[in-house]
Design a protein around this motif. Structure first.
Motif, mmCIF file in Angstrom:
data_model
loop_
_atom_site.group_PDB
_atom_site.id
_atom_site.type_symbol
_atom_site.label_atom_id
_atom_site.label_comp_id
_atom_site.label_asym_id
_atom_site.label_seq_id
_atom_site.Cartn_x
_atom_site.Cartn_y
_atom_site.Cartn_z
ATOM 1 N N LEU A 249 0.825 -1.207 0.000
ATOM 2 C CA LEU A 249 0.000 0.000 0.000
ATOM 3 C C LEU A 249 0.857 1.253 0.000
ATOM 4 O O LEU A 249 0.628 2.176 -0.789
ATOM 5 N N SER A 326 0.510 -3.828 -4.613
ATOM 6 C CA SER A 326 0.810 -2.450 -5.001
ATOM 7 C C SER A 326 0.222 -2.128 -6.367
ATOM 8 O O SER A 326 -0.286 -1.024 -6.573
ATOM 9 N N SER A 329 -3.529 -1.633 -5.868
ATOM 10 C CA SER A 329 -3.846 -0.377 -5.191
ATOM 11 C C SER A 329 -3.593 0.801 -6.114
ATOM 12 O O SER A 329 -4.346 1.784 -6.101
ATOM 13 N N PHE A 360 -7.742 7.602 -0.667
ATOM 14 C CA PHE A 360 -7.690 6.267 -0.078
ATOM 15 C C PHE A 360 -9.080 5.746 0.277
ATOM 16 O O PHE A 360 -9.430 4.628 -0.116
ATOM 17 N N ILE A 367 -9.127 -1.496 -3.296
ATOM 18 C CA ILE A 367 -7.950 -1.993 -2.578
ATOM 19 C C ILE A 367 -8.313 -3.238 -1.784
ATOM 20 O O ILE A 367 -7.577 -4.228 -1.773
#
Lengths: 458, 434
Positions: A249, A326, A329, A360, A367
């Protein structure tokens, strides 16, 4: 013989193409207007030969083995098989086959020699018959296809019909695969459950699948409670996620928001390389570098560390999952509309605040979906744990202890053993079934979240 | 009065807000710095791991690319080896005699010492000599100059992997053995050429002889089968779903199915192959054919997803133009859309095959981890593949296999990087901006 059959098939279909095409061109040259291009007439003959004959050859090849085996065994002299159980008959058959293949060890009994000759002649006969059938069928179809060539024949529609059928078959192949997986797992699992009750499998706390090989052997009694195995899987998964989620993340946030373009251009491919490394390499990395390092560190601070730790396997698995999380995300963050980001920045939020408080939360469903897929991968990951985790199932949550996982057990139970008649090998299928169901549930859930979220801003 | 109150209360509040903001700015910026630092740390961690991985593999693997050899004048004694009894004969005794010429301090009459000295040469040396003599029986009675590999412990010693300073009891080679080696080295008999056997030999129990030939050929067969099955099936399915399928429950179900299949654990595919291909259809175990079929089932979803993406990226105007001049649906797809989408499809296929090349677990279940000392000549022969060979070697207790394993991994990674590089090249070379 088989190669020859394929060659005949290839030759016949090309011949059909050439013949029909030429015939159609001849009609065209004669001044008649064709409904379809001569190329389509050729393709019509090609497909008409190729598809059914190919299916025939493949079906023949699939069926000839068992049929010949049965005929060979049926041709043995009376009474030879009565004394043998299933395994013994298999051994006799294997010996006959190796005799027929010209590998003679010692002095085989005469009836085995006879059976071997019979086996060889049956194989030869089957090959010749296949060749004859392929040649005959191709000739008939060729003749039929050639007879269809005419000015009014709608060759293009026929060709397109066949091609559509083939494409539909291709799409259904995915369903076949799933059905195959479910059928194979279910079938063997049911047989396992006949021997071991479901309650014992699901709630037993003891996993010792090494059942006595001989009757009356006083070694371990097989015990099939999967709780310690799934617990071990969870311990390793948790360790892996504790490493992979924060690192993945944070690197996604950094790459998305802060990284200079140059670093981004380098870091993304590097992460892709990390994602493309085969897991067997990670497994070797775990036993070569990580496990000794953890052991030495543990020894240095006086902690008892077992040689195969959940920590070693889990942390290497975490490294494997970093690029996965990653990149997921990063995609999710990029999917958040720019206006949200610009709005936050315009209100005077710092970049960190924008990312953490605006982007976020907006990207969170995506995510979470990615993390769930990573969980499913961690549960289903095999090679790292086979190489770096232990074999003995223990009810423990201590990551410094040796644990075993579902996949490790599947692999160790099945390596070098294909007799599907004892609970030991069948247990692997039961574990596989549970693994399939658990990962399927997570995958469906994760894909649904990802999908739903992606639709929100479209 | 009222004015003054607003002024009285308003002014300090504005002041307080500004103050509060001012006071918080430092904190907020520090937070930003923390977040940035954490992110940089995370990226560096990923880099660090990759470099540790590569460095540890390279540092333990590069030594397997050379192999210690010894050059001997071998007198092919006709008393030990007779032309009638070929290929049997005392090839090992002949070699030992040639070796002992250089080691006068070895007492050849003492069996134990003699055996110990024999251990200098690889077990494969006698077979090398045997093959030479069988190929040319005229060599019997003559002296030939041969370069044969040393056994693993001496190879390790030559590569400084055995520390001469450790206590003799804990060392693999004792003092006298090391002195023998030194004698041979002083005489200039020892050489360390490039280890071509790593590629040209098949697997062996002895690290100095083990090579990757069987695994490379097995992998090639499996990949070929995988490609032949998954490429047509995948492309067919993708074209149908993207271009022809009606949007209904069935096509939706197929699509969900394919996405799920892409995320099914690989070991489950191994179980499928074991139960269906081997258990029900009776196909041979350990065969690249079965391995390839299994890998094909796993690769197919990847190819389908990549192909659909490539087809989707072809603009509708192309389709409309072709349809407009009277092409049929299929002519549009096969004549216009598919060729334009081909680079994308190839990229996806290569990436899918690269994944298949590195896949191990399903191959373990179908028995491609068997110990096989010859390369397969058909896809139905027993074989290993590169990743399963790595797995077998990683499990081997001999020291020499550690560096072999690393070297095999380097070979595998070379293939993967090459394939990915080709995929990237294709993508860059043929990528179009519409």
């Amino acid at each position: 013989m088989t190669t020859l059959a394929f060659a005949v098939l290839l030759g016949a279909s090309l011949l059909g193409y050439a013949l029909n095409r030429q015939a159609a061109s001849a009609i065209h040259a004669g001044g008649t207007r064709l409904h379809s291009l001569s190329n389509h007439h050729g393709l019509y003959a090609l497909l008409l030969v190729l598809v059914p004959v190919l299916v025939l050859i493949l079906a023949w090849l699939a069926l000839q083995g068992p049929v010949i085996d049965r005929l060979t065994m049926a041709g043995l002299p009376e009474g030879t098989l009565e004394a043998l159980d299933g395994g013994g008959a298999q051994l006799v058959l294997a010996e006959i086959k190796s005799l027929a293949g010209g590998r003679v060890f010692g002095d085989p009994e005469p009836w085995k020699q006879v059976a071997a000759e019979r086996y060889a002649s049956l194989r030869l006969l089957s090959g010749q018959m296949l060749l004859a059938v392929v040649a005959g069928l191709s000739a008939i179809i060729l003749f039929f296809a050639r007879s269809r060539v005419g000015a009014g024949f709608r060759a293009r529609q026929r060709v397109e019909g066949i091609v559509s059928g083939l494409m539909i078959f291709c799409s259904v192949a995915a369903i076949f695969t799933t059905v195959g997986i479910v059928a194979a797992l279910l079938f063997e699992t049911l047989r396992f459950l006949e021997m071991v009750p479901l309650t014992e499998f699901l709630f037993g706390t003891n996993w010792e699948p090494q059942i006595p090989i001989r009757e009356g052997q006083v070694a371990a009694e097989g015990a099939f409670g999967w709780l310690p195995v799934i617990l071990g899987t969870l311990v390793i998964t948790v360790v892996a996620l504790l490493l992979a989620v924060p690192v993945g993340l944070l690197s996604a946030i950094y790459l998305h928001e802060f990284a200079p373009a140059r670093l981004r251009a380098v870091a993304k491919p590097v992460l892709e390389i990390l994602a493309g490394v085969p897991t067997v390499v990670y497994g070797f990395f775990a036993i070569l570098v990580v496990a000794p390092a953890i052991r030495d560190f543990g020894a240095a601070i006086g902690l008892p560390v077992s040689p195969n730790t959940a920590l070693a396997a889990g942390s290497v698995m975490g490294v494997m999952l970093i690029p996965f999380i990653s990149s997921f995300s990063d995609d999710a963050l990029s999917a958040v509309p720019r206006s949200l980001r610009d709005g936050a920045l315009a209100l005077g939020a710092t970049r960190a605040e924008t990312v953490l408080n605006v982007l976020f939360p907006a990207a969170l469903p995506g995510i979470v979906g990615g993390v769930l897929l990573a969980v499913s991968r961690a549960i289903g990951e095999t090679m790292i744990v086979v190489m770096a985790a232990g074999l003995i199932a223990k009810m423990t949550v201590n990551p410094l202890d040796s644990v075993t996982t579902v996949t490790v057990q599947i692999v160790t139970l099945l390596i070098g053993d294909t007799s599907f008649d004892n609970p030991k090998t069948l247990a692997a299928f039961a574990l596989g079934m549970m693994l399939f169901l658990v990962t399927l549930a997570i995958n469906v859930f994760a894909l649904r979240i990802v999908r739903k979220y992606r639709e929100a801003y479209d | 009065m009222t004015d003054s109150t607003t002024e009285m209360t308003g002014a300090p509040r504005r002041h307080a807000t500004t103050e509060a903001v001012r006071a918080s700015i430092g904190r907020r910026h520090r937070k930003q710095v923390y977040v940035k630092a954490l992110g940089l740390g995370a990226i560096s961690f990923a880099f660090l791991m990759l470099s540790i991985l590569v460095i540890s593999l390279a540092s333990s693997g590069y030594k397997a690319f050379t192999q210690t050899h010894i050059t001997l004048d071998v007198f092919v004694d006709s008393e030990e080896i007779s032309a009638e009894k070929l290929p049997r004969g005392g090839f090992d005794d002949v070699l030992t005699a040639a070796l002992l010429v250089h080691l006068p301090e070895v007492d050849a009459s003492d069996r134990a010492t003699r055996r110990k000295a024999e251990g200098i040469l690889s077990k494969g040396a006698q077979f090398q000599l045997r093959d030479m003599v069988v190929a040319d029986p005229g060599l019997i009675g003559q002296t030939v100059i041969m370069t044969v590999p040393l056994s693993d412990p001496y190879d390790q010693l030559n590569k400084d992997l055995i520390d001469r300073d450790t206590d003799e009891a804990n060392r693999r080679l004792k003092n006298d053995e090391i002195s023998w080696f030194d004698t041979l080295e002083v005489e200039g008999l020892i050489s360390t050429p490039l280890n071509t056997g790593l590629i040209t030999n098949a697997d062996s129990r002895f690290p100095e002889l083990a090579g990757l030939r069987g695994a490379l050929i097995g992998s090639a067969w499996a990949l070929l089968v995988c490609f032949l099955i998954s490429f047509p099936l995948g492309i067919g399915a993708a074209i149908y779903l993207e271009e022809f399928a009606p949007r209904n429950r069935i096509s939706d179900f197929i699509e969900v199915n394919i996405n799920n299949l892409a995320a099914v654990p690989s070991v489950v595919f191994g179980l499928l192959a074991l139960a269906v291909f081997i258990g029900w259809f009776g196909l041979p175990r350990s065969a690249p054919l079965v391995g390839g079929m299994t890998l094909a089932l796993m690769t197919m979803p990847t190819i389908i997803i990549a192909t659909r993406a490539a087809l989707k990226s072809v603009p509708p105007s192309i389709r409309e133009a072709a349809l407009g001049i009277g092409a049929s649906q299929q002519q549009v797809v096969f004549g216009h859309v598919l060729p334009l989408a081909m680079p994308g499809i190839m990229t996806g296929t290569i990436i899918g095959l690269a994944q298949a090349l590195g896949e191990t677990a399903p191959l373990l279940l179908i028995g491609m981890n068997a110990f096989i000392t010859s390369a397969p000549s058909t896809p139905l022969d027993s074989a290993t593949a590169l990743p399963t060979q790595i797995f077998i070697w990683a499990d081997s207790p001999e020291r020499g296999f550690v560096s072999r394993t690393s070297a095999a991994i380097l070979v595998l990674l070379t293939f993967l990087v090459t394939m990915n590089a080709i995929a990237i090249f294709l993508r860059n070379r043929f990528e179009r901006k519409w």
